[in-house]
Design an enzyme around this catalytic site. Sequence first.
Site, PDB file in Angstrom:
ATOM      1  N   ASP A  87       0.816  -1.210   0.000  1.00 39.22           N
ATOM      2  CA  ASP A  87       0.000   0.000   0.000  1.00 39.22           C
ATOM      3  C   ASP A  87       0.854   1.266   0.000  1.00 39.22           C
ATOM      4  O   ASP A  87       2.028   1.250   0.378  1.00 39.22           O
ATOM      5  CB  ASP A  87      -0.895   0.047   1.249  1.00 39.22           C
ATOM      6  CG  ASP A  87      -2.042  -0.937   1.191  1.00 39.22           C
ATOM      7  OD1 ASP A  87      -2.049  -1.799   0.286  1.00 39.22           O
ATOM      8  OD2 ASP A  87      -2.933  -0.852   2.056  1.00 39.22           O
ATOM      9  N   ASP A  88       0.211   2.353  -0.384  1.00 39.51           N
ATOM     10  CA  ASP A  88       0.694   3.738  -0.187  1.00 39.51           C
ATOM     11  C   ASP A  88       1.776   4.175  -1.146  1.00 39.51           C
ATOM     12  O   ASP A  88       2.227   5.318  -1.091  1.00 39.51           O
ATOM     13  CB  ASP A  88       1.195   3.976   1.242  1.00 39.51           C
ATOM     14  CG  ASP A  88       0.087   3.912   2.274  1.00 39.51           C
ATOM     15  OD1 ASP A  88      -1.077   3.712   1.869  1.00 39.51           O
ATOM     16  OD2 ASP A  88       0.377   4.050   3.470  1.00 39.51           O
ATOM     17  N   HIS A 137      -5.916   2.930  -4.195  1.00 37.37           N
ATOM     18  CA  HIS A 137      -5.824   3.244  -2.760  1.00 37.37           C
ATOM     19  C   HIS A 137      -6.176   4.714  -2.512  1.00 37.37           C
ATOM     20  O   HIS A 137      -5.675   5.318  -1.563  1.00 37.37           O
ATOM     21  CB  HIS A 137      -4.412   2.937  -2.256  1.00 37.37           C
ATOM     22  CG  HIS A 137      -4.315   2.721  -0.777  1.00 37.37           C
ATOM     23  ND1 HIS A 137      -5.190   1.933  -0.060  1.00 37.37           N
ATOM     24  CD2 HIS A 137      -3.427   3.192   0.148  1.00 37.37           C
ATOM     25  CE1 HIS A 137      -4.845   1.929   1.218  1.00 37.37           C
ATOM     26  NE2 HIS A 137      -3.785   2.698   1.368  1.00 37.37           N
ATOM     27  N   HIS A 141      -5.085   9.324  -0.028  1.00 44.12           N
ATOM     28  CA  HIS A 141      -5.205   8.559   1.213  1.00 44.12           C
ATOM     29  C   HIS A 141      -6.329   9.099   2.097  1.00 44.12           C
ATOM     30  O   HIS A 141      -6.223   9.156   3.327  1.00 44.12           O
ATOM     31  CB  HIS A 141      -3.883   8.547   1.987  1.00 44.12           C
ATOM     32  CG  HIS A 141      -3.659   7.278   2.772  1.00 44.12           C
ATOM     33  ND1 HIS A 141      -4.023   7.138   4.081  1.00 44.12           N
ATOM     34  CD2 HIS A 141      -3.117   6.078   2.411  1.00 44.12           C
ATOM     35  CE1 HIS A 141      -3.714   5.930   4.509  1.00 44.12           C
ATOM     36  NE2 HIS A 141      -3.165   5.258   3.494  1.00 44.12           N
ATOM     37  N   HIS A 228       3.854  -2.104   3.123  1.00 45.01           N
ATOM     38  CA  HIS A 228       3.937  -0.776   2.518  1.00 45.01           C
ATOM     39  C   HIS A 228       5.318  -0.611   1.904  1.00 45.01           C
ATOM     40  O   HIS A 228       6.322  -0.784   2.598  1.00 45.01           O
ATOM     41  CB  HIS A 228       3.711   0.318   3.569  1.00 45.01           C
ATOM     42  CG  HIS A 228       2.384   0.251   4.253  1.00 45.01           C
ATOM     43  ND1 HIS A 228       2.123  -0.643   5.276  1.00 45.01           N
ATOM     44  CD2 HIS A 228       1.248   0.964   4.059  1.00 45.01           C
ATOM     45  CE1 HIS A 228       0.873  -0.482   5.683  1.00 45.01           C
ATOM     46  NE2 HIS A 228       0.318   0.479   4.962  1.00 45.01           N
TER      47      HIS A 228
END
Length: 247
Positions: A87-88, A137, A141, A228
Amino acid sequence: SNVKSDTEAVDIIAETEDINAKVNITGSDKLSYGDNTILITVTSASGNSTKEYKITVKRPTVEQEAAQSTAPPVVDDGQKYVAITFDDGPSKYTNKLLDILDKHSVKATFYIVGERISYYPDALKRAADSGHAFGNHSWDHSNLSKLTDEQKHANLQQTSDKLFEVCGKRPTTIRPPGGNWDRNVKVFDGCNVVYWSVDPEDWKYRNTETVVNNIMSQVGNKSIILLHDLYETSVDAADIVIGKLKE
């Protein structure tokens, strides 16, 4: 007509040779994800003739929803499988991670934050060319559960469009930041929502050994691992974990 979600737009055009005719639409001004009827009344300029058209929008059946779903087929060939997701990103460590995935011949899913795409476009192009999967995603955020459907759709669409612009692919699934989502909504914008089952809290510990231990103590067949690629410690942990899982 069937609509996949309450964000899908359908234009209604009433054509008539009488350019001065009056058109009145009764009902919701937006097609909703559920049964409803819209009544269109076309009245001639003279008012002597009127035609009515009813449009009914129905919620898709279970079978139709399944057909619209982008869920991958269930794997049941006796083998053990684990999904590894990041993620991210992208970040300055994404290329290092791609080297590790290439070394292990492993494909991952990257849940992309849209506003970061412009900073690391080459890493995303490489991931796309290498056959990795992309998930949405959000653009920034955001806590998607606090957005209206229109805002949520715009946020996700911005990421999808930017990813397509850079590497010619669009996300196939959605992972809402923090898992904040209306869990009654199984499919959004044609993409299934995917969570995780193994969370080593790598963002919290940022220690390779701790992250590896946390994963190995939780992982099992068909687990979905959350990591991540923002943190080099997580990328290093992925290298070790993939090796252990293969064993």
